[in-house]
Design a protein around this motif. Structure first.
Motif, PDB file in Angstrom:
ATOM      1  N   ILE A  28     -11.813  78.846  -9.067  1.00  0.00           N
ATOM      2  CA  ILE A  28     -12.858  79.569  -8.328  1.00  0.00           C
ATOM      3  C   ILE A  28     -12.545  81.064  -8.223  1.00  0.00           C
ATOM      4  O   ILE A  28     -13.387  81.887  -8.592  1.00  0.00           O
ATOM      5  CB  ILE A  28     -13.078  78.941  -6.933  1.00  0.00           C
ATOM      6  N   PRO A  29     -11.358  81.475  -7.741  1.00  0.00           N
ATOM      7  CA  PRO A  29     -11.082  82.913  -7.681  1.00  0.00           C
ATOM      8  C   PRO A  29     -11.063  83.559  -9.063  1.00  0.00           C
ATOM      9  O   PRO A  29     -11.477  84.712  -9.231  1.00  0.00           O
ATOM     10  CB  PRO A  29      -9.710  83.018  -7.012  1.00  0.00           C
TER      11      PRO A  29
ATOM     12  N   LEU B 132     -14.686  84.218 -10.038  1.00  0.00           N
ATOM     13  CA  LEU B 132     -15.256  85.316  -9.253  1.00  0.00           C
ATOM     14  C   LEU B 132     -14.715  86.669  -9.704  1.00  0.00           C
ATOM     15  O   LEU B 132     -15.480  87.570 -10.062  1.00  0.00           O
ATOM     16  CB  LEU B 132     -14.959  85.092  -7.764  1.00  0.00           C
TER      17      LEU B 132
ATOM     18  N   SER C 160     -27.564  88.007 -14.358  1.00  0.00           N
ATOM     19  CA  SER C 160     -26.757  87.661 -13.184  1.00  0.00           C
ATOM     20  C   SER C 160     -27.605  87.029 -12.090  1.00  0.00           C
ATOM     21  O   SER C 160     -27.144  86.145 -11.364  1.00  0.00           O
ATOM     22  CB  SER C 160     -26.023  88.891 -12.648  1.00  0.00           C
TER      23      SER C 160
ATOM     24  N   LEU D 112     -26.788  83.437 -10.623  1.00  0.00           N
ATOM     25  CA  LEU D 112     -26.611  83.311  -9.180  1.00  0.00           C
ATOM     26  C   LEU D 112     -27.548  82.240  -8.612  1.00  0.00           C
ATOM     27  O   LEU D 112     -27.136  81.417  -7.797  1.00  0.00           O
ATOM     28  CB  LEU D 112     -26.856  84.648  -8.487  1.00  0.00           C
TER      29      LEU D 112
ATOM     30  N   ALA E 251     -19.631  80.948  -7.429  1.00  0.00           N
ATOM     31  CA  ALA E 251     -18.648  82.028  -7.538  1.00  0.00           C
ATOM     32  C   ALA E 251     -18.889  82.854  -8.797  1.00  0.00           C
ATOM     33  O   ALA E 251     -18.806  84.090  -8.763  1.00  0.00           O
ATOM     34  CB  ALA E 251     -17.234  81.456  -7.547  1.00  0.00           C
ATOM     35  N   LEU E 252     -19.201  82.192  -9.884  1.00  0.00           N
ATOM     36  CA  LEU E 252     -19.489  82.890 -11.134  1.00  0.00           C
ATOM     37  C   LEU E 252     -20.717  83.787 -10.989  1.00  0.00           C
ATOM     38  O   LEU E 252     -20.700  84.964 -11.370  1.00  0.00           O
ATOM     39  CB  LEU E 252     -19.688  81.887 -12.268  1.00  0.00           C
TER      40      LEU E 252
ATOM     41  N   ALA F 182     -22.033  84.952  -8.179  1.00  0.00           N
ATOM     42  CA  ALA F 182     -21.745  86.029  -7.225  1.00  0.00           C
ATOM     43  C   ALA F 182     -20.902  87.118  -7.878  1.00  0.00           C
ATOM     44  O   ALA F 182     -21.128  88.310  -7.649  1.00  0.00           O
ATOM     45  CB  ALA F 182     -21.036  85.456  -5.999  1.00  0.00           C
ATOM     46  N   GLY F 183     -19.946  86.722  -8.711  1.00  0.00           N
ATOM     47  CA  GLY F 183     -19.118  87.700  -9.411  1.00  0.00           C
ATOM     48  C   GLY F 183     -19.917  88.533 -10.396  1.00  0.00           C
ATOM     49  O   GLY F 183     -19.751  89.749 -10.474  1.00  0.00           O
TER      50      GLY F 183
END
Length: 122
Positions: A31-32, A35, A69, A73, A98-99, A101-102
């Motif tokens: 996840i991190p 992101l 994006s 999202l 997360a993807l 949002a990143g």
């Protein structure tokens, strides 16, 4: 851009199913990475266009990635809601949120960088 977001919402459950069937399965450590990787990737891709002397390619790229994006999202938020309601909080459901949002944050940062870079031209 709203229409693309809505299309992303519609496609979210199928994105969730593809994430749930991933081999090896997506875990919380991804996840991190998704992101931060999406933010850095957007800044790298769009930053190359912003570095050019001509602002037109950068403007076109930012506009294109705003739509992309937004769709990712929307799909991510939809997948997150479907996952939470059907299966509970799973990393596969959070991954696409997360993807998305990143990607969205990376495009927003690139748009700010674009405005700063071409402040004398625009």
């Amino acid at each position: 851009m709203t229409a693309i977001f809505v299309l992303g919402l519609v496609g979210g459950p199928s994105a969730l199913e593809s994430a749930r069937s991933a081999v090896p399965p997506i875990d919380w450590n991804a996840i991190p990475f998704a992101l931060i990787g999406a933010i850095v990737g957007m800044l790298l891709v769009l930053g190359m266009q912003i570095a050019r002397r001509n602002p037109k390619p950068a403007r076109v790229a930012i506009q294109a990635f705003e739509g992309i994006s937004s769709g990712v999202l929307g799909a991510g938020l939809s997948a997150l809601v479907v996952s939470a309601l059907k299966y509970g909080w799973l990393p596969s459901g959070v991954f696409f949120a997360a993807l998305g949002a990143g990607l969205f944050a990376g495009v927003a940062l690139a748009a700010l960088l674009f405005r700063w870079r071409y402040r004398d031209v625009l």
